[in-house]
Design an enzyme around this catalytic site. Sequence first.
Site, PDB file in Angstrom:
ATOM      1  CB  CYS A  10      -0.177   2.820   3.394  1.00  0.00           C
ATOM      2  SG  CYS A  10       0.160   1.576   4.661  1.00  0.00           S
ATOM      3  NE  ARG A  16      -2.959   1.335   1.206  1.00  0.00           N
ATOM      4  CZ  ARG A  16      -3.575   2.504   1.247  1.00  0.00           C
ATOM      5  NH1 ARG A  16      -3.878   3.127   0.127  1.00  0.00           N
ATOM      6  NH2 ARG A  16      -3.888   3.065   2.400  1.00  0.00           N
ATOM      7  CG  ASP A 122      -6.222   0.381   3.178  1.00  0.00           C
ATOM      8  OD1 ASP A 122      -5.651  -0.729   3.262  1.00  0.00           O
ATOM      9  OD2 ASP A 122      -6.419   1.115   4.170  1.00  0.00           O
TER      10      ASP A 122
END
Length: 156
Positions: A10, A16, A122
């Site tokens: 990520c 994440r 996100d």
Amino acid sequence: MKDLNVVFVCTGNTCRSPMAEIMFRHLLESEEIEGISVSSAGIKANEGAPISEYAVKVMASRGIKDASNHSARQLTKDIFKKADLIVPLSSFIESDVEDMFGEDKKIVGFGSKLLGTENVKDPYGQTLYEYDEACGKIETNLPKVIRYISKNIRKI
């Protein structure tokens, strides 16, 4: 046979991708699947930063209690080279990884090349709700990673 090396990616490696790494490890254990090593990295990571407190909380609410030891790390050329499968958590991150290292068949991202998956937004800087939403999408996407590995890389 050496372990298959899977790396979730990520942006900062504090939300994440560590959730995906930790949850995937738990999924592998619950399915009694061996021979896969799992890690995570970020394309713009602040090396050594801790996992987000909200990420720890949403995983704990799903019964995963061992999430607080994670430290962020940058996706490097060495990590990329040693990986058998790179799983970006969104099509946007997938594009960024390809910009960094070139197109490669081992880059298979959520919401893109990993069919049947969705981008994971996100949640950084957001509320617990957005973290829970991201965690839920990761949870839904992860079995498809196992299916992809079994179909395209190695029988599980």
